[in-house]
Each structure stands twice: as structure tokens, then as C-alpha cells.
Enzyme design. Structure first.
Site, PDB file in Angstrom:
ATOM      1  N   LEU A   5       0.856  -1.179   0.000  1.00  0.00           N
ATOM      2  CA  LEU A   5       0.000   0.000   0.000  1.00  0.00           C
ATOM      3  C   LEU A   5       0.897   1.235   0.000  1.00  0.00           C
ATOM      4  O   LEU A   5       2.103   1.147   0.237  1.00  0.00           O
ATOM      5  CB  LEU A   5      -0.897   0.004   1.238  1.00  0.00           C
ATOM      6  CG  LEU A   5      -1.771  -1.248   1.418  1.00  0.00           C
ATOM      7  CD1 LEU A   5      -2.516  -1.182   2.744  1.00  0.00           C
ATOM      8  CD2 LEU A   5      -2.737  -1.408   0.256  1.00  0.00           C
ATOM      9  N   SER A   6       0.314   2.393  -0.248  1.00  0.00           N
ATOM     10  CA  SER A   6       1.159   3.584  -0.271  1.00  0.00           C
ATOM     11  C   SER A   6       1.850   3.781   1.073  1.00  0.00           C
ATOM     12  O   SER A   6       3.003   4.216   1.131  1.00  0.00           O
ATOM     13  CB  SER A   6       0.354   4.821  -0.670  1.00  0.00           C
ATOM     14  OG  SER A   6      -0.714   5.028   0.228  1.00  0.00           O
ATOM     15  N   GLU A   7       1.137   3.439   2.187  1.00  0.00           N
ATOM     16  CA  GLU A   7       1.791   3.499   3.499  1.00  0.00           C
ATOM     17  C   GLU A   7       1.216   2.453   4.443  1.00  0.00           C
ATOM     18  O   GLU A   7       0.047   2.086   4.355  1.00  0.00           O
ATOM     19  CB  GLU A   7       1.646   4.896   4.123  1.00  0.00           C
ATOM     20  CG  GLU A   7       2.665   5.877   3.607  1.00  0.00           C
ATOM     21  CD  GLU A   7       2.085   7.241   3.303  1.00  0.00           C
ATOM     22  OE1 GLU A   7       2.841   8.217   3.348  1.00  0.00           O
ATOM     23  OE2 GLU A   7       0.891   7.332   2.989  1.00  0.00           O
ATOM     24  N   THR A   8       2.082   1.974   5.318  1.00  0.00           N
ATOM     25  CA  THR A   8       1.721   1.078   6.412  1.00  0.00           C
ATOM     26  C   THR A   8       2.233   1.720   7.693  1.00  0.00           C
ATOM     27  O   THR A   8       3.384   2.168   7.743  1.00  0.00           O
ATOM     28  CB  THR A   8       2.353  -0.314   6.223  1.00  0.00           C
ATOM     29  OG1 THR A   8       1.805  -0.909   5.039  1.00  0.00           O
ATOM     30  CG2 THR A   8       2.092  -1.213   7.406  1.00  0.00           C
ATOM     31  N   HIS A  51      -1.969  10.646   5.919  1.00  0.00           N
ATOM     32  CA  HIS A  51      -3.048   9.658   5.998  1.00  0.00           C
ATOM     33  C   HIS A  51      -2.751   8.536   6.993  1.00  0.00           C
ATOM     34  O   HIS A  51      -3.692   8.026   7.624  1.00  0.00           O
ATOM     35  CB  HIS A  51      -3.441   9.185   4.584  1.00  0.00           C
ATOM     36  CG  HIS A  51      -2.949   7.875   4.127  1.00  0.00           C
ATOM     37  ND1 HIS A  51      -1.757   7.710   3.458  1.00  0.00           N
ATOM     38  CD2 HIS A  51      -3.512   6.635   4.198  1.00  0.00           C
ATOM     39  CE1 HIS A  51      -1.610   6.440   3.141  1.00  0.00           C
ATOM     40  NE2 HIS A  51      -2.648   5.764   3.567  1.00  0.00           N
TER      41      HIS A  51
END
Length: 305
Positions: free
Chosen positions: A45-48, A77
Site C-alpha cells: 500500500l502507499s503506506e503502512t 493519511h
């Protein structure tokens, strides 16, 4: 350590399968930076974000944030989404109305406000560090070429400029919504001319023409250095975007020195996102930047290690 629990959330949206996807993973002893990076790459994902007990127990939690390629000192986010998950799951107790928390991130302490209405978490707001403006980027034709656009498609009265509230973004203003929609990001030009400079690695193109009447700006963000070809909602860029728009007179503060507006993003990806941005002015200078939005929990699961 045999397994880790995680929650999937869509952030900066009020409906499933919109906004920006996020994995919120429980943090435990033994989780090294190397292992967290591998998990973020596995999630893709774009961020974890990994949620740990705070170093200072006056604060709520400590967050470490990873893209598939790197750890970030701060991000929007993951902060908004992690706070939403902690509040909506009841892991952190909340009362009706605003709940003021402090989260610890690599950049330092980040104040957030969790809003609860009729038993539901309706919005999370995040205070961001004051923005830092770099000198305008003078190679405007190169900036346009990066987006497969003609130089004339750039806004003639606004600079191409890097602004940072912890993570630098190069903001490229464009004349029209159509120009932004038709962007074809040139990875080859990015690698040759933008990737080596921390101030130009992450690209945010925008226009004040919007798809929805509620928004004041429409944007797209490209971050190959993070392992993100395009991001559907970028909180870390939204505060600096608001500061840029106020600094250059695109948007104005009210009589109380407050400018609040909405930014739309992710439409080209089929993941419409809305970020609320507030910039405050005092004695002619920006003295506060805040972003906010809603989130939706998509699912929960376990990672086996």
C-alpha cells in the site's frame, strides 16, 4: 512473536473503496526497522503504519510509518487513519465532541483532534509542522515535460516550488483540470533530473479547477522514490499545498486569519478523496497548518511471522 494483528482502512473518505488505503499494524518488541520495511513492502500500500506504546506516557501512541520503499518521518493519511482506528475500535477511550491527543512520530510530537458525534468518529484532524518554502524551481519547461505537458499548460502567475512540512513536495501549478487529468508522468525524466534531489523527488501537480463544487483545488501526487507511482490522497502534501495557496494569494484568510478549504485527489485512480485543510495567519505570517478527514474501516487480519 508469531503473529501481528492489523486493520485495513480507507482514509480521507466516508465510503468504502475510496480515499487512500492504509494498513494499521500493532507494534511489538522485536519489530526492527528492517522487518517493518519488509511488511510494508508485502502490504504494498502507499503506506503502512505501526502503532507502539508511547515513549512518553502522557502521549497516546508512537507511530512508525513506511512506504513500500522507505520510512517517513511524518505522513498525513497514516496519522489520520491510525487515530481513527484507535478511536473507533475503542482501544483509546473517547468522549463526545473533540478529543485532543498527541502522537509521537519520527519528526516529533504531532497533535491530533478526534471528533466524536453520536457515538461515531466523524473526523480526525492533524496539526502539521510549519511549512518551509524553497526557492522557486526555475526549469519550468522541464517541470512541464515531466508531466508530458506543454510549458503553456503551467499556470503563468504561480511558481513551481518545493514546500515541506516534514516531507518536501515539488508543487507544479497547472492552468486547467483537463491538463491535470491528462498528465502522463515521465519516469525517465524523473530519474534523470528530479530523483537525486530530496527537494524534487516527490511531485504534486494541481489546479484550482475542480470536479466537485465543494473543493477549491484538484491534485495528483507522484512519488516513485517512495515506491508510489501515484497516491490517491496525500496528507503530508496537503498542509504544504494549503500554505502554498495562501502564501501566493490563491486563497485568502477570513477576518480571523483562518483559511479553510477542501482539496480533492484520487479521481484519476478511481479512489476519490477529500482532505480538509486549514491555514491560519498571524501578523501576515502562516502560524498554523492543519489537515483533516474521515476514514472507513475495511477489514482486519493477522500477519504470520
Amino acid at each position: 512473536m508469531e503473529s501481528l494483528h492489523y486493520t485495513l482502512a480507507d482514509v480521507f473518505t466516508d465510503r468504502l473503496f475510496g480515499g487512500n488505503q492504509l494498513a494499521v499494524v500493532e507494534g511489538r518488541d522485536g519489530l526492527t526497522g528492517e522487518l517493518m520495511q519488509k511488511i510494508a513492502r508485502e502490504m504494498n500500500l502507499s503506506e503502512t503504519v505501526f502503532v507502539f506504546p508511547p515513549a512518553n506516557f502522557e502521549n497516546i501512541r508512537r507511530l512508525r510509518i513506511f512506504t513500500p520503499q522507505m520510512e517517513l518521518p511524518i505522513a498525513g493519511h497514516p496519522t489520520i487513519g491510525a487515530a481513527f482506528v484507535l478511536a473507533s475500535s475503542g482501544e483509546v477511550e473517547t468522549k463526545e465532541g473533540p478529543n485532543d491527543w498527541v502522537l509521537e512520530e519520527e519528526i516529533g510530537k504531532i497533535p491530533v483532534t478526534v471528533h466524536k458525534n453520536a457515538g461515531q468518529i466523524t473526523k480526525v484532524e492533524m496539526n502539521q509542522p510549519l511549512p518551509d518554502f524553497s526557492e522557486p524551481f526555475t526549469k519550468r519547461t522541464l517541470a512541464a515535460n515531466l508531466l508530458s505537458a506543454a510549458k503553456e499548460e503551467l499556470h503563468p502567475d504561480l511558481p513551481v516550488q518545493t514546500v515541506s512540512s516534514g516531507v518536501p513536495f515539488l508543487f507544479i501549478p497547472m492552468r486547467s483540470l483537463q491538463a491535470v487529468q491528462q498528465i502522463d508522468f515521465r519516469q525517465d525524466l524523473w530519474e534523470r533530473h528530479f530523483s537525486m534531489n530530496p527537494d524534487t523527488r516527490h511531485i504534486f501537480a494541481f489546479t484550482t479547477e475542480t470536479e466537485t463544487a465543494e473543493a477549491a483545488v484538484h491534485g495528483r501526487m507522484f512519488a516513485p522514490a517512495m515506491g508510489i507511482s501515484e497516491d490517491p490522497a496525500t496528507g503530508a502534501a496537503s498542509g504544504p499545498l494549503g500554505a502554498y495557496l495562501v502564501e501566493h494569494g490563491v486563497l485568502s484568510a477570513d477576518a480571523d486569519g483562518v483559511c479553510t478549504f477542501r482539496s480533492e485527489q484520487g479521481y484519476e485512480m478511481g479512489r476519490p478523496s477529500t482532505v480538509e485543510i486549514t491555514v491560519t495567519i498571524n501578523a501576515g505570517h502562516i502560524d498554523g497548518v492543519k489537515i483533516g478527514g474521515n476514514s472507513v474501516i475495511v477489514g482486519r487480519g493477522q500477519l504470520f511471522l
